[in-house]
Enzyme design. Structure first.
Site, short mmCIF file in Angstrom:
data_model
loop_
_atom_site.label_atom_id
_atom_site.label_comp_id
_atom_site.label_asym_id
_atom_site.label_seq_id
_atom_site.Cartn_x
_atom_site.Cartn_y
_atom_site.Cartn_z
N LYS A 261 0.85 -1.11 -0.10
CA LYS A 261 -0.01 0.13 0.13
C LYS A 261 1.01 1.19 -0.08
CE LYS A 261 -3.94 1.64 2.62
NZ LYS A 261 -4.94 1.54 3.55
N SER B 26 -9.79 1.51 2.17
CA SER B 26 -8.79 2.22 1.68
C SER B 26 -7.90 1.21 0.93
CB SER B 26 -8.16 3.28 2.33
OG SER B 26 -7.15 2.60 3.42
N SER C 299 -10.05 -0.89 6.78
CA SER C 299 -9.43 -0.72 5.35
C SER C 299 -8.71 -1.77 4.72
CB SER C 299 -8.40 0.55 5.58
OG SER C 299 -9.01 1.75 5.40
#
Lengths: 487, 474
Positions: free
Chosen positions: A77, A152, A176
């Protein structure tokens, strides 16, 4: 793969037996990534990946043993700092920001020989549940490209199910990791707060954030978790006690295990999800688990607590982006104050600004007692309440999400609608316990459904044991595209 | 109408820990800009602070020195504000649960200035304006500070001075800070208000920020007191504001309007655990606390050192430590103290020299000299000359002493005196005729002949005796 139920073990075997070279393997992934079907990557580290792969091949051909994660392609990420590789947080603010140091969790993986394919797309500064707030455009769900992958960590989830990485590391502040895992039909593990070092992970809400793996299987999650869960003296919140490692106890018999179902999360949810969860409960009953329902009315405050405290911490954490030392800086400005105002006005997107404004308001001296302090107290209360629940149960079982993957612009006019996507997940972050989402079926649109398990803090061993036993009974991961399909 | 000054100080003291408060950088005064900082202290995204244990210990030492209550459950908090020299846009500090609470500073006039609390925090970087551009140097960022917040108990600029000196001196005795104001290791925010004598309520408070010289602080308080009294005398109101002291003009000037409640959006720092201490830890620190200046002065006095000398020596911890080292072996505290004040002090010209106390001799050598004086082997005058020579690095003190006593043994003072008298016949006549001064010429010759090694007192006696008893010179 079925025999191993682990893509990491499978690739390891292929490399060791020289059925494929590491360079060939990495090239396959890179070729797939370049097709850019899902907009899952912001930065692709092709050269570094191929160079590292060549080193692994050299090692193998010279007859040396390789570590389990050596040569395994991973994506990160884009909140995870990577030395010399830009780390954008999905924001214009950090579009060209290149960290000068590595996050601890990446450093560990790197030392274990994992090969970085690139940095994943994500919601801006990890704020969002649909991956639509990214400055680099939305990510598409590989199951159905008209749907969002969740957020996310949307890019990471899409990479794993879309065959663009063997596994991915994401972060989870209120869901997330688990919500995108559920939307994309893969495994998402949020470890206990303090299990994985936060050093180098660009924070949203420091007392909630935790990094963890997105994987195709529970065994993969276990391998990665055992590797990255280490005490780090650079992170004061890191657990300094010995870890309960998970791999050796994955297949332990779970008959007699006590599983609690919170009634609050079984009502008012999508009926297809509920019936799927009921099937999971049956499976566990067949495995000998003792199932019981319980009620904890206070969880209705969980969302309010989360949005108050998360916004407060985020507003402070994001104060440092002022255009002075790094990050976005406008071409023209009149003075220092103007520079800071313009950098932030032009560098941040709407959702980020919304949360900074909310957090600043919440912490301002006239309101901090009504909001921040109250939420802190409730958080402590909730932690105690769950501690007593865990005296009666070993595992808590509930849905991961109230809906399956939704379409784009689902919450265009109503941010609260998007915030509610976290309703089942935030509690685990608030009380700092480990939680996992595993695929448990599909709805009528053939979109994946996830079931979520909670365990007491630092009992990832119990959590993954229970998850693995379920997965062994009902393995419903589909590899919908990309390289992972080859195995 | 008579007004009185109401003054409280917020004193920031830089702690002399090896490393910064949250990272392992080593701060160094005067280093090239941005060379003593790392990703943590410049607040690079994703970095985390790790609290330096020494900082807690040093803050507790200061608290114990002033009788503060030590908070066993203090927390670090974020103080949010935007300024380019603050790279995280928040300063990690303490607000609701500081490490030390209460306590008092006793001034030389025995007045007690109450301490509100002492807290720990990190320093910010520095803004440098140069050639029309603004630069930021983050070297100082993350340097550990303690802030000592007094109650508004100070009633005169002199008391402010004494209060600061006391803090400075104590910090040096505890060896937790070098306390160099000129390098910014000790800085003050001064709060000043005035009220009519006899009034219960305080007047509106004005804050003068960031002062690092005692002289300027005294001047600023003085100026601010007069300014406020003048305003009130005209029937006007004092504005609550922050002011800056302009050294060249010797005035304070308004900076920016201060809100009634400053909005720093304090909240508990989630990246640092609560500072949970146990009693044993604090008691251990208490046991190790060194003797503080007041006690030292008392002890010196009981040894027969004059109170003025005792205070002078105790003002400089290194000099005082030197005396204590000497006294371990040396039986003559008074002579030692007098030589320190008379000779060593005048060799150390500036305050900074006295603070630093870098001299080329150790307490053993010094003790050796004092012993020779006690045994009458060197007179005070010669001892002084030898000490000066050694301070000027013209030889080690021990060696110089040995040379002196050796030469003295080598000559017969009586015949030297006779020789000197035969060379000064006119002077003897003059002396006998009542010109006292003439005697000095004879002694001068004795000194010349012995290269200054003769004991002047001894020579004087011998010459006087010879003049009295022997007529041969007439």
């Amino acid at each position: 793969m079925k025999s191993h139920r682990s893509i990491i073990l499978k690739i390891h075997e292929l490399l060791e037996t020289k059925k494929i070279s590491c360079v060939e393997l990495i090239k396959k992934y890179l070729d797939e990534i370049k097709k850019n079907k899902f907009n899952a990557y912001i930065t692709v580290t092709e050269n570094e990946a191929l160079n590292s792969a060549a080193l692994v091949d050299k090692k193998i051909s010279s007859g040396q043993e390789i570590k389990l994660l050596e040569g395994i392609p991973v994506s990160l990420k884009d909140v995870i700092s990577t030395k010399g590789i830009r780390t954008t947080c999905g924001s214009r603010m950090l579009e060209n920001y290149v960290p000068i140091y590595n996050a601890t969790c990446w450093e560990i993986l790197k030392n274990n020989g994992a090969i970085l394919l690139g940095k994943n797309n994500q919601d801006e500064f990890a704020m969002g549940a649909s991956n639509e707030t990214s400055f680099f455009g939305p990510v598409k769900n590989p199951y159905d490209i008209t749907k969002v992958p969740g957020g996310s960590t949307g890019g990471g989830a899409a990479s794993v199910v879309g065959g663009l990485a063997a596994f991915s590391i994401g972060t989870d502040t209120g869901g997330s990791l688990r919500q995108p895992a559920s939307f994309c039909g893969i495994v998402g593990l949020k470890p206990s707060y303090g299990s994985v070092s936060r050093y180098g992970i660009i924070p949203m809400a420091s007392s909630f954030d935790q990094a963890g793996p997105l994987t195709l299987t529970v065994k993969d999650a276990s391998i990665v978790y055992d590797a990255i869960s280490k005490f780090d003296e650079k992170d004061s919140s890191s657990n300094s006690q010995a870890r309960n490692l998970t791999y050796d106890s994955l297949d332990k018999d779970i008959s007699g295990i006590r599983i609690g179902i919170p009634k609050e999360f079984m009502n008012g949810m999508n009926s297809e999800i509920i019936s799927s969860i009921k099937n999971v409960i049956k499976t566990y009953e067949n495995l000998g688990a003792k199932i019981d329902y319980f009620s904890l009315p206070e969880v209705k405050y969980a969302m309010s607590i989360y949005y108050v405290l998360m916004c407060a911490e985020a507003s402070s954490n994001l104060g440092r982006f002022d255009g002075i030392r790094y990050g976005f800086r406008p071409k023209n400005y009149n003075n220092v104050e103007d520079l800071i105002i313009r950098s932030r006005s032009e560098g941040f997107g709407d959702e980020v600004k919304r949360r900074i404004l909310l957090g600043t308001y919440i912490l301002s001296s006239s309101y901090t007692n009504n909001f921040y302090k109250k939420a802190q107290e409730l958080r402590e209360f909730l932690t105690c309440a769950f501690a007593s629940v865990f005296e009666e149960f070993d595992i808590i079982l509930l849905p991961t999400t109230p809906t399956t993957a939704f379409g784009f612009d689902y919450a265009e006019d109503d941010p609260i609608k998007m915030y509610l996507a976290d309703v089942c997940t935030v509690t685990a972050n608030e009380i700092k316990i480990p939680a996992i989402s595993i695929p448990c079926g599909f709805d009528k649109q053939n979109l994946p459904i996830g079931v979520q398990l909670f365990a007491p803090r630092f009992r990832e061993d119990i959590l993954l044991n229970a998850a693995y036993k379920y997965e062994s009974e009902n393995f419903c991961v589909k590899i919908v595209d990309g390289v992972n399909n080859l195995y | 109408m008579n007004y009185e000054l109401i003054c409280g100080l917020e004193t920031h003291i830089e702690l002399a820990t090896d490393t910064k408060i949250f990272c392992s950088c080593r701060p160094k005064f005067g280093a090239e800009p941005n060379t003593t900082c790392c990703p943590v202290c410049v607040g690079m995204p994703g970095t985390l602070p790790v609290l330096n244990e020494k900082v807690i210990k040093y803050a507790i030492m200061m608290g114990l020195a002033f009788g503060c209550e030590i908070n066993l459950n203090s927390i670090m908090e974020r103080k949010n504000y935007v300024y380019p020299d603050l790279p995280k846009a928040y300063q990690i500090s303490q607000n609701s649960a500081p490490i030390c609470i209460g306590g008092e500073v006793v001034l030389p006039n025995n007045r007690k200035i109450r301490i509100h609390h002492i807290h720990i925090e990190e320093d910010a970087g520095k803004i440098i304006n140069k050639n029309g551009s603004i630069f930021v140097d983050y070297n100082r960022g993350g340097t550990p500070l303690i802030e000592i917040v007094s109650e508004p108990d100070i009633r005169s600029p002199e008391e402010a001075k004494e209060y600061i000196e006391k803090l400075q001196q104590t910090a040096k005795y505890l060896k937790i800070s070098d306390g160099r104001m000129q390098e910014g290791s000790l800085r003050c925010d001064v709060n000043v208000s005035v009220r009519k004598i006899g009034d219960e309520n305080f007047g509106t408070r004005v804050e003068i920020k960031n002062m690092n010289s005692i002289t300027f602080i005294v001047n600023a308080i003085d100026y601010e007191f007069k300014r406020q009294v003048e305003i009130l005398a005209e029937g006007k109101k004092i504005a609550q504001e922050t002011r800056r002291y302009e050294e060249k003009l010797n005035q304070t000037q308004g900076m920016r309007e201060k809100e009634n409640v400053t909005n720093y959006r304090y909240f508990a720092e989630p990246d640092i655990r609560k500072v949970n201490l146990n009693k044993e830890f604090v008691e251990g620190i208490q046991r190790e606390l060194p003797e503080l200046p007041d006690l030292r002065i008392k002890r010196y006095k009981t040894l027969g050192i004059s109170s003025k000398s005792a205070e002078l020596i105790a003002r400089y911890v290194r000099i005082s430590d030197f005396l204590d080292e000497t006294l371990k072996k040396c039986k003559n505290p008074n002579i030692a103290a007098n030589f320190i004040i008379g000779t060593i002090f005048s060799h150390l010209n500036t305050e900074a020299d006295k603070e630093e106390f870098k001299i080329p001799l150790n307490s053993n050598e010094f003790c050796y000299l004092i012993d020779l004086i006690s045994k009458n082997e060197i007179d005070q005058n010669n001892a002084k000359q030898i000490l000066i020579k050694s301070l000027e690095k013209k030889g080690s003190l021990k060696q110089l002493c040995d040379e002196f006593t050796k030469i003295k043994i080598d000559f017969d003072i009586s015949s030297i005196c006779e020789e000197a008298m035969s060379l000064n016949k006119q002077a003897i006549l003059d002396y006998k005729n009542g010109t006292e001064k003439a005697f000095q010429a004879i002694l001068g010759t004795v000194m010349k002949l012995t290269h200054g090694k003769a004991n002047a007192e001894e020579a004087k006696k011998i010459v006087q005796e010879k003049i009295k008893n022997d007529k041969i010179f007439i």
